[in-house]
Design a protein around this motif. Structure first.
Motif, PDB file in Angstrom:
ATOM      1  N   ARG A 213       1.021  -1.134  -0.174  1.00 46.93           N
ATOM      2  CA  ARG A 213      -0.083  -0.019  -0.097  1.00 46.93           C
ATOM      3  C   ARG A 213       0.922   1.287  -0.032  1.00 46.93           C
ATOM      4  N   ARG A 214       2.012   1.145   1.059  1.00 46.10           N
ATOM      5  CA  ARG A 214       2.784   2.393   0.965  1.00 46.10           C
ATOM      6  C   ARG A 214       3.621   2.488  -0.350  1.00 46.10           C
ATOM      7  N   ALA A 215       3.858   1.350  -1.164  1.00 45.80           N
ATOM      8  CA  ALA A 215       4.783   1.466  -2.250  1.00 45.80           C
ATOM      9  C   ALA A 215       3.782   2.060  -3.408  1.00 45.80           C
ATOM     10  N   LEU A 216       2.545   1.820  -3.222  1.00 42.34           N
ATOM     11  CA  LEU A 216       1.687   2.214  -4.276  1.00 42.34           C
ATOM     12  C   LEU A 216       1.312   3.565  -4.207  1.00 42.34           C
ATOM     13  N   ALA A 217       1.161   4.178  -2.878  1.00 37.89           N
ATOM     14  CA  ALA A 217       1.149   5.614  -2.401  1.00 37.89           C
ATOM     15  C   ALA A 217       2.095   6.342  -3.117  1.00 37.89           C
ATOM     16  N   ILE A 218       3.436   6.075  -2.708  1.00 40.90           N
ATOM     17  CA  ILE A 218       4.665   6.690  -3.084  1.00 40.90           C
ATOM     18  C   ILE A 218       4.405   6.795  -4.836  1.00 40.90           C
ATOM     19  N   SER A 219       4.326   5.811  -5.328  1.00 45.54           N
ATOM     20  CA  SER A 219       4.326   5.637  -6.736  1.00 45.54           C
ATOM     21  C   SER A 219       3.253   6.519  -7.585  1.00 45.54           C
ATOM     22  N   LEU A 220       2.071   6.484  -6.868  1.00 50.92           N
ATOM     23  CA  LEU A 220       0.913   7.391  -7.400  1.00 50.92           C
ATOM     24  C   LEU A 220       1.345   8.935  -7.134  1.00 50.92           C
ATOM     25  N   ALA A 221       2.077   9.203  -6.219  1.00 52.04           N
ATOM     26  CA  ALA A 221       2.501  10.533  -5.943  1.00 52.04           C
ATOM     27  C   ALA A 221       3.296  11.239  -7.006  1.00 52.04           C
ATOM     28  N   VAL A 222       3.703  10.267  -7.779  1.00 48.49           N
ATOM     29  CA  VAL A 222       4.646  10.577  -8.778  1.00 48.49           C
ATOM     30  C   VAL A 222       3.660  10.555 -10.099  1.00 48.49           C
ATOM     31  N   THR A 223       3.194   9.312 -10.322  1.00 44.67           N
ATOM     32  CA  THR A 223       2.048   9.009 -11.288  1.00 44.67           C
ATOM     33  C   THR A 223       1.356  10.313 -11.545  1.00 44.67           C
ATOM     34  N   ILE A 224       0.305  10.820 -10.708  1.00 41.07           N
ATOM     35  CA  ILE A 224      -0.775  11.717 -10.561  1.00 41.07           C
ATOM     36  C   ILE A 224      -0.095  12.954 -11.505  1.00 41.07           C
ATOM     37  N   PRO A 225       0.820  13.661 -10.797  1.00 45.09           N
ATOM     38  CA  PRO A 225       1.095  14.847 -11.446  1.00 45.09           C
ATOM     39  C   PRO A 225       1.760  14.721 -12.711  1.00 45.09           C
ATOM     40  N   VAL A 226       2.345  13.973 -13.165  1.00 47.12           N
ATOM     41  CA  VAL A 226       3.335  13.718 -14.347  1.00 47.12           C
ATOM     42  C   VAL A 226       2.109  13.401 -15.543  1.00 47.12           C
ATOM     43  N   SER A 227       1.075  12.282 -15.151  1.00 44.71           N
ATOM     44  CA  SER A 227       0.207  12.017 -15.942  1.00 44.71           C
ATOM     45  C   SER A 227      -0.756  13.144 -16.517  1.00 44.71           C
ATOM     46  N   LEU A 228      -1.039  14.054 -15.523  1.00 47.45           N
ATOM     47  CA  LEU A 228      -1.905  15.231 -15.645  1.00 47.45           C
ATOM     48  C   LEU A 228      -1.133  16.298 -16.437  1.00 47.45           C
ATOM     49  N   ALA A 229      -0.009  16.333 -16.272  1.00 46.77           N
ATOM     50  CA  ALA A 229       1.007  17.429 -17.001  1.00 46.77           C
ATOM     51  C   ALA A 229       1.091  17.100 -18.322  1.00 46.77           C
ATOM     52  N   GLN A 230       1.373  15.741 -18.764  1.00 49.33           N
ATOM     53  CA  GLN A 230       1.804  15.235 -19.929  1.00 49.33           C
ATOM     54  C   GLN A 230       0.819  15.837 -21.126  1.00 49.33           C
ATOM     55  N   PRO A 231      -0.439  15.718 -21.074  1.00 47.34           N
ATOM     56  CA  PRO A 231      -1.322  16.100 -22.181  1.00 47.34           C
ATOM     57  C   PRO A 231      -0.941  17.663 -22.484  1.00 47.34           C
ATOM     58  N   LEU A 232      -0.680  18.513 -21.557  1.00 40.58           N
ATOM     59  CA  LEU A 232      -0.393  19.946 -21.524  1.00 40.58           C
ATOM     60  C   LEU A 232       0.627  20.189 -22.391  1.00 40.58           C
ATOM     61  N   VAL A 233       1.621  19.128 -22.092  1.00 37.74           N
ATOM     62  CA  VAL A 233       3.194  19.450 -22.777  1.00 37.74           C
ATOM     63  C   VAL A 233       3.072  18.779 -24.191  1.00 37.74           C
ATOM     64  N   GLY A 234       2.304  17.812 -24.286  1.00 39.44           N
ATOM     65  CA  GLY A 234       2.048  17.273 -25.645  1.00 39.44           C
ATOM     66  C   GLY A 234       1.407  18.088 -26.492  1.00 39.44           C
ATOM     67  N   HIS A 235       0.365  19.120 -26.109  1.00 37.47           N
ATOM     68  CA  HIS A 235      -0.191  19.983 -27.043  1.00 37.47           C
ATOM     69  C   HIS A 235       0.757  21.096 -27.311  1.00 37.47           C
ATOM     70  N   TYR A 236       1.569  21.532 -26.498  1.00 40.83           N
ATOM     71  CA  TYR A 236       2.883  22.594 -26.476  1.00 40.83           C
ATOM     72  C   TYR A 236       3.735  21.834 -27.815  1.00 40.83           C
ATOM     73  N   ALA A 237       4.189  20.488 -27.663  1.00 40.20           N
ATOM     74  CA  ALA A 237       5.138  19.812 -28.687  1.00 40.20           C
ATOM     75  C   ALA A 237       4.273  19.863 -29.896  1.00 40.20           C
ATOM     76  N   GLY A 238       2.946  19.626 -30.096  1.00 33.44           N
ATOM     77  CA  GLY A 238       2.120  19.716 -31.358  1.00 33.44           C
ATOM     78  C   GLY A 238       2.307  21.174 -32.037  1.00 33.44           C
ATOM     79  N   GLN A 239       2.083  22.242 -31.095  1.00 33.74           N
ATOM     80  CA  GLN A 239       2.352  23.494 -31.761  1.00 33.74           C
ATOM     81  C   GLN A 239       3.699  23.742 -32.455  1.00 33.74           C
ATOM     82  N   GLN A 240       4.746  23.087 -31.611  1.00 27.47           N
ATOM     83  CA  GLN A 240       6.027  23.441 -32.040  1.00 27.47           C
ATOM     84  C   GLN A 240       6.391  22.583 -33.360  1.00 27.47           C
TER      85      GLN A 240
END
Lengths: 424, 330
Positions: A213-240
């Motif tokens: 449970r602890r392992a999953l919690a730490i892992s999610l603490a990274v997964t959540i912000p990066v997965s939410l940020a990735q589409p925004l970065v992807g959009h910017y990549a598309g514009q470039q």
């Protein structure tokens, strides 16, 4: 298969292999340091066990990443010597910086893995932080090289020769920012989604395991912000890409004709002007279509399919992250239902597949060029004949390594689940 | 001037790779040759000595390659084309050595698997130095390059008698270094004597192979042989190298292992300096020199400060790592 195709295929699978190990080598040290800091802050021995487990996995992935990275540094010349002859003076700078970052990573990982009893506790955490930071920095510099290949800057071409070179300008390629962000986030996503799936699977077998449970919690603490940020970065990549590689964009969207108010096609739906808006923030902007270039220079169909796979899986991961975050915020704890655990497991390979698909988009989408608009791949490839031989040798070696690492991983994980309450 | 400095940096990286990475390969050789009642203990000493440092030691090779394609791009591409096959073999060796080592250590696979990967590690550690030496020999003669035939991966013209002797010499040298270092790392007098005997044997083999390679150099590459034997520095350097080699042997005989380790390292430094001096100003025989292959000044001028800044970070870290793991033994 032609000699050039062998060279390309060998480079492709070498990178596809290495990128997985490199990504884990970037992201895992972050997880293990978080676990170690939690151990030092709370005194909870389970966090220590977790840090040591993750360090063990890191050791294997880092080593295979290091040796497969060595292969790549030589393969640049073994397969595309003319590319290195032209590009060496321009991309040597980021490669040199990467060399030092990698050196730092190797030194401090040695200290981290073998120095548990030899250096002070916080010094040990510091060593781990240096590993995590220098790993990310290595990725930054290597990605800059790829960004330069896609949007080369810092030189002029005169009579077919590269002159007036400026390596600092080359590093400031307009593709640097989005490629760096997109690649780094992909590395964290791929690693933590896969790692999280492993711990979710263990939880499904033993719901009460606080270790997993602890392992999953730490892992999610990274997964959540990066997965939410990735589409925004992807959009910017598309514009470039829209500005600097319009034909890649046309291939991604399957746009044949150059047109204003270009539509975005999603399945059966066609929204007029949306592509123009996404690419240029203006629904009336002109988007170039594939008709602009000769048929033989058009990107392979796999570019578009890979793009769709990447966007699809990235969206699923973002949705999963959003749902998990919402539950976590509302209930002040992680979801724990069977369905959610199954979803976590199902999404395990999503990050890795999306990353590989994105890599195909970037690299196959750059064809027929090695240095976009400057040097064609056919002209960059080695004159050495019978390339099927090294192709077959490395394919065999990597296939074996892949299977073995998979087996090692299974055994390492099994060590944490089989006897439910063992010491570590 | 700047191109010469970069050539010096590449040579220095190769020297450090030999001193540190070379010894790790040598450790694998002694793993393969572990014999007698203490075979398992020998392997344990070797594993413990290599484990924390081999990955950092390996980076010297990467640094040398990066410097080569940054500062001398045509030399890198010439080597990559003409010596495609030995480089592929070297890379396979490097991949198998490193992966097998971690699989053995972290594989959690029980005894059979540990032994199997130990065997792969040992064999790869033994074959790779030979291939590295052959590659260096082939760069020295430039035979493949001079032939002008379009290269194929199926042709073996990179492998001549001289090249093979340089390969075997490299193997003996790495094995010698490793054994000399291990006399310091071993914890019992018996184990120290095991590695002492191995170091002496390897040193004598290296001496014989060096002599044979020097004799073969004449017919294989006149230019290199002439510079090696006919320069103003030839006699002093040969004399010094011989004296240091004999000094290392004497120290091993008299069991002064701490000092023997340092002198053994100096011996390897001298060998590589001699090779570099005889090769100068050629990078890849016959035609690519430091001057003709150098990258534009614009490149060298920006990379040079990076090397200095990088070294300021690198050397203290390396020193710290070696202090943490290599001090306090003996």
């Amino acid at each position: 298969m032609s000699e050039v195709l062998y060279a390309r295929a060998q480079m492709a699978y070498s990178l596809a292999f290495h990128i997985i190990f490199a990504s884990v080598g970037i992201a895992m040290p972050l997880l293990m340091v978080i676990a170690e800091v939690l151990w030092l802050r709370t005194g909870d021995a389970e966090y220590l066990k977790l840090a040591k487990r993750w360090a063990k996995g890191t050791a294997v992935f880092f080593a295979v990443g290091a040796v497969s990275g060595t292969v790549l540094s030589f393969e640049l010349g073994l397969l595309f010597p003319a590319f290195m002859e032209h590009a060496g003076p321009l991309v040597g700078l980021p490669f040199s910086l990467e060399g030092f970052a990698f050196f730092t990573e190797a030194i401090f990982l040695g200290i981290y893995l073998y120095g548990w009893d030899k250096v002070g506790r916080w010094v040990h955490v510091g060593a781990g932080l240096v590993v995590a930071a220098s790993g990310a920095l290595s990725a930054v510099f290597v990605t800059i090289v790829n960004a330069w290949m896609n949007a080369p800057t810092g030189f002029r071409v005169e009579d077919g020769k590269i002159v007036d070179i400026d390596p600092l300008r080359a590093m400031a390629t307009p593709f640097a920012l989005h490629e760096i962000l997109h690649t780094l986030l992909a590395a964290y996503m791929a690693t933590t989604l896969a790692g999280g799936a492993i711990h979710a699977w263990a939880l499904l077998r033993a719901r009460t395991s606080s270790f997993h449970r602890r392992a999953l919690a730490i892992s999610l603490a990274v997964t959540i912000p990066v997965s939410l940020a990735q589409p925004l970065v992807g959009h910017y990549a598309g514009q470039q890409i829209a500005v600097h590689q319009p034909m890649k964009l046309a291939a991604l969207e399957g746009l044949e004709q150059t047109q204003p108010r270009a539509p975005l096609t999603v399945g059966p739906l066609e929204v007029p002007g949306l592509l123009s808006f996404m690419a240029f923030n203006d629904p009336d902007a002109v988007v170039k279509g594939l008709e602009e270039i000769p048929v033989q220079d058009r990107p392979h169909w796999i570019v578009r399919s890979s793009f769709q796979v990447m966007v699809g899986l990235g969206s699923l991961a973002a949705g999963y992250a959003l749902f998990t975050l919402a539950v976590a915020v509302r209930r002040r704890r992680l979801p724990e239902g069977r369905l959610w655990l199954l979803t976590s497991i199902a999404l395990g390979p999503a990050g890795v597949i999306a990353m590989e698909a994105g890599w195909v988009v970037t690299e196959v989408g750059r064809q027929p060029w090695t240095i976009y608009g400057v040097l064609r791949t056919a002209d960059a490839a080695t004159p050495v004949k019978d390339l099927w031989l090294p192709f077959a040798i490395f394919a065999a070696v990597y296939a074996v390594l892949g299977v073995v690492v998979g087996g090692v991983l299974v055994r390492q994980v099994r060590g944490t689940t089989d006897p439910p309450a063992e010491g570590g | 001037m700047l191109p010469e400095l970069f050539a010096g940096v590449i040579l220095a990286a190769l020297v450090l790779y030999a001193l540190l990475g070379g010894a790790d390969f040598g450790g694998g050789v002694w793993d393969l040759l572990a014999r007698g009642p203490r075979a398992a203990d020998q392997r344990r000493v070797i594993e413990r000595a290599i484990a924390p440092v081999w990955e950092a030691n390996h980076v010297w090779l990467i640094l040398a390659v990066v410097m080569l394609f940054t500062a001398f791009p045509p030399a890198f591409s010439a080597i990559a084309i003409d010596l495609h096959v030995p480089l592929v073999l070297m890379l396979v060796g490097i991949v198998l050595r490193g992966s097998a080592f971690v699989f053995r250590q972290y594989g959690d696979g029980g005894r059979a698997s540990t032994e199997r990967w130990g065997r792969v590690f040992a064999i790869a550690s033994t074959v790779t130095p030979v291939v590295i030496g052959v590659t260096v020999g082939a760069i020295t003669t430039g035979a493949r390059r001079a032939s002008g035939v379009p290269p194929s991966t199926l042709d073996l013209s990179w492998l001549g008698g001289f090249e093979l002797l340089v390969g075997l010499f490299t193997l003996a040298l790495f094995a010698f270094l490793a054994a000399a270092y291990l006399t310091v790392e071993a914890q019992t007098p018996e184990l120290r004597d095991d590695f002492r005997a191995r170091a002496i044997g390897a040193s004598l083999s290296a001496g014989a192979l060096a002599g044979a390679a020097a004799l073969a150099a004449g017919p294989a590459t006149t230019r290199f042989a002439d510079r090696l034997t006919g320069s103003w520095w030839s006699l002093p350097l040969a004399g010094l190298t011989t004296a240091v080699a004999l000094g290392a042997l004497a120290l091993l005989f008299t069991r002064r292992f701490g000092l023997a380790r340092v002198v053994a390292g100096s011996q390897v430094v001298l060998v590589l300096l001699g090779w570099g001096a005889a090769q100068y100003p050629v990078l890849v025989a016959p035609d690519l020199t430091i001057a003709s292959a150098a990258a534009p000044a614009a490149t060298l001028e920006v990379v040079w400060p990076v090397l200095i800044a990088g070294s300021v970070l690198l050397f203290p870290s390396l020193y710290w790592m070696l202090r943490v793991f290599k001090a306090g033994q003996r």
